[in-house]
Structures are given as C-alpha cells and as structure tokens.
Design a protein around this motif. Sequence first.
Motif, mmCIF file in Angstrom:
data_model
loop_
_atom_site.group_PDB
_atom_site.id
_atom_site.type_symbol
_atom_site.label_atom_id
_atom_site.label_comp_id
_atom_site.label_asym_id
_atom_site.label_seq_id
_atom_site.Cartn_x
_atom_site.Cartn_y
_atom_site.Cartn_z
ATOM 1 N N ASP A 6 13.490 -0.475 1.147
ATOM 2 C CA ASP A 6 12.048 -0.261 1.273
ATOM 3 C C ASP A 6 11.623 -0.624 2.699
ATOM 4 O O ASP A 6 11.031 -1.677 2.935
ATOM 5 N N THR A 26 12.931 4.259 0.922
ATOM 6 C CA THR A 26 11.535 4.544 0.576
ATOM 7 C C THR A 26 10.644 4.076 1.729
ATOM 8 O O THR A 26 10.891 3.023 2.317
ATOM 9 N N THR A 27 9.629 4.883 2.019
ATOM 10 C CA THR A 27 8.640 4.458 3.017
ATOM 11 C C THR A 27 7.259 4.629 2.388
ATOM 12 O O THR A 27 7.122 5.254 1.344
ATOM 13 N N ASN A 28 6.266 4.063 3.036
ATOM 14 C CA ASN A 28 4.875 4.356 2.683
ATOM 15 C C ASN A 28 4.081 4.316 3.989
ATOM 16 O O ASN A 28 4.644 3.946 5.045
ATOM 17 N N LYS A 86 6.018 11.026 -2.039
ATOM 18 C CA LYS A 86 5.357 9.977 -2.820
ATOM 19 C C LYS A 86 3.862 10.291 -2.904
ATOM 20 O O LYS A 86 3.224 10.555 -1.887
ATOM 21 N N THR A 110 3.404 6.965 -7.061
ATOM 22 C CA THR A 110 3.393 5.611 -6.495
ATOM 23 C C THR A 110 2.045 4.908 -6.671
ATOM 24 O O THR A 110 1.105 5.475 -7.220
ATOM 25 N N TYR A 132 4.338 -1.316 -8.870
ATOM 26 C CA TYR A 132 4.282 -2.326 -7.812
ATOM 27 C C TYR A 132 4.419 -3.723 -8.416
ATOM 28 O O TYR A 132 3.424 -4.429 -8.617
ATOM 29 N N ARG A 135 2.660 -6.902 -6.854
ATOM 30 C CA ARG A 135 1.192 -6.756 -6.851
ATOM 31 C C ARG A 135 0.651 -6.792 -8.279
ATOM 32 O O ARG A 135 -0.460 -7.266 -8.522
ATOM 33 N N ALA A 165 9.220 -1.257 -7.414
ATOM 34 C CA ALA A 165 8.910 -1.477 -5.990
ATOM 35 C C ALA A 165 8.039 -2.705 -5.819
ATOM 36 O O ALA A 165 7.676 -3.361 -6.796
ATOM 37 N N SER A 166 7.721 -2.988 -4.557
ATOM 38 C CA SER A 166 6.858 -4.127 -4.200
ATOM 39 C C SER A 166 7.463 -5.448 -4.674
ATOM 40 O O SER A 166 6.840 -6.187 -5.442
ATOM 41 N N LYS A 168 8.896 -9.253 -3.915
ATOM 42 C CA LYS A 168 8.713 -10.338 -2.949
ATOM 43 C C LYS A 168 9.820 -11.382 -3.050
ATOM 44 O O LYS A 168 9.939 -12.246 -2.195
ATOM 45 N N THR A 185 13.695 -0.488 -5.304
ATOM 46 C CA THR A 185 13.628 -0.371 -3.847
ATOM 47 C C THR A 185 13.251 -1.733 -3.294
ATOM 48 O O THR A 185 12.265 -2.348 -3.706
HETATM 49 C C1 E4P Z 1 7.422 1.483 -2.265
HETATM 50 O O1 E4P Z 1 7.876 2.078 -1.315
HETATM 51 C C2 E4P Z 1 6.118 0.782 -2.199
HETATM 52 O O2 E4P Z 1 5.245 1.519 -1.403
HETATM 53 C C3 E4P Z 1 6.310 -0.617 -1.647
HETATM 54 O O3 E4P Z 1 7.357 -1.253 -2.330
HETATM 55 C C4 E4P Z 1 5.021 -1.434 -1.735
HETATM 56 O O4 E4P Z 1 5.327 -2.736 -1.330
HETATM 57 P P1 E4P Z 1 4.205 -3.843 -0.953
HETATM 58 O O5 E4P Z 1 3.531 -4.235 -2.220
HETATM 59 O O6 E4P Z 1 4.978 -4.953 -0.359
HETATM 60 O O7 E4P Z 1 3.276 -3.192 0.016
#
Ligand code: E4P
Length: 223
Positions: A6, A26-28, A86, A110, A132, A135, A165-166, A168, A185
């Motif tokens: 990610d 994966t990108t955003n 995405k 997403t 996410y 989050r 995703a997301s 920590k 990811t």
């Molecule tokens: C996946 O690519 C998501 O956009 C990404 O994991 C979001 O992560 P974040 O909550 O750290 O911004």
Amino acid sequence: MELYLDTADVSSIRKWNDILRIDGVTTNPSILAKEKEDYLKVIAEISEILSDNQILFMQVVATSYEDILKEARQIAKLRKKNMYVKIPVTPDGLKAIKVLHEEGIGILATAIYSAPQAFLAAKNGADYLAPYVNRMENYGDGIEEVLTLQAMLGNANMDTKIIAASFKNVNQVKQLIAGGIAAVTVPVDVLSNMVLHPGTAIAVEEFSESWKKRFDEDKIRFE
Ligand code: E4P
C-alpha cells in the motif's frame, strides 16, 4: 491469499518486490500526492517494476458519476493488463461501478466503512472490496466487521474478494489473515514490522559468533 503493498514509493516497491512474493501495489490519491514526481510518472515507474501478472491499482479523483466513468476508462488503459480502478462507494461511485463492470474494467470498491456498504458494491460488480480496517475502528470493531463481510459474501456465493486495507499494525493484519481473508494491502512500515524481529537478528548474530569462534570463518567452506 494475495499480498499487496500500500504505497507509491518506488524504491520501497522495488525493495519489497525483490524480497517477497507480492501480488501488486495499491495506491490512492493521498498516497500518490506524497511523491515528488508527477503521478503519471510514478504510476509508469511502478508499472515497470511489476510484472504483467501483478496488479496495479489507481483510484479515481473525480466524484461525479460522469467524471468517474471518464477517469476510470483512462486509468484502465494505463497498462495492457492488470490495471484496476479504485472507486469510492458513494452513490455516484456505485452507479459507475455497475456500468464499468459491464465494460469489463477491473474494479476495486474503496473507502468502505461497513459490511453492508461493501456488499452492495460487490452486488454491483466490484472485483475487490477494500474495507478500511483501522479507520473502521473509530466506529466499532473493524476486524469483526470485515469478517462479517467475508461471511456475507460466502453465504451469498459471491466471489468478490476482500482486500483489507488501512492497516496501522501487524496484529490487525495477523487477525485477518488468520480469519481467512482473500487479500491484504499493507503499508511499508507495517510490512517491515512483519518481517523484522529483534529476536531473529540476535539469533543470527549468535550463530555467526559461534562459527567464527570455532572455525575462524564467517561462511561455510566446502573443500
Ligand atoms: C488502500 O489502498 C487504501 O486507500 C489505504 O489502505 C487507506 O489507508 P489509510 O487509512 O492509512 O489512509
């Protein structure tokens, strides 16, 4: 299980793609905005590092239905194969997912914060769903919600994959892999913590010291 990085940091992608069997990147918009180079250059560089069989994900920035369609069709053309788009699961995004799926464009739904929301994106034809996890912890139990989503998809016989995703921390990734998630990811700092353990470094140092003390060598001699 599929493993994605990610990040859009080209040197990290090169490094970890050499060390591990990763399935893509994966990108955003926020991830690409961190890079110094222009985003199209970054996407092209990542694409060069990856093989045709690895997937690259780029997110639309547009928020209206018509503009999402336009961006998604352009993104899909950035690579010959395995370029996925995405799309956030807003009403406009969901409407676009329905149409783009019919066109055969690979889609990752997403910005998912709940299992029911994700389920509807799957119903509209998304190939991947990105809840996410971290989050979601602000609104309840993120891990449990993702595992509920997994059960919902299974019970409905839907083959849409969850790409959690997301993240920590390593524990979040561990819990979902143990729960049988299809894909994760992982950002570079979390991945690095998955690999590196101080105990391993100490053990390797001890082995080297024992060898050196006994044979005065730091490698195995075969003759
Ligand atoms: C996946 O690519 C998501 O956009 C990404 O994991 C979001 O992560 P974040 O909550 O750290 O911004």
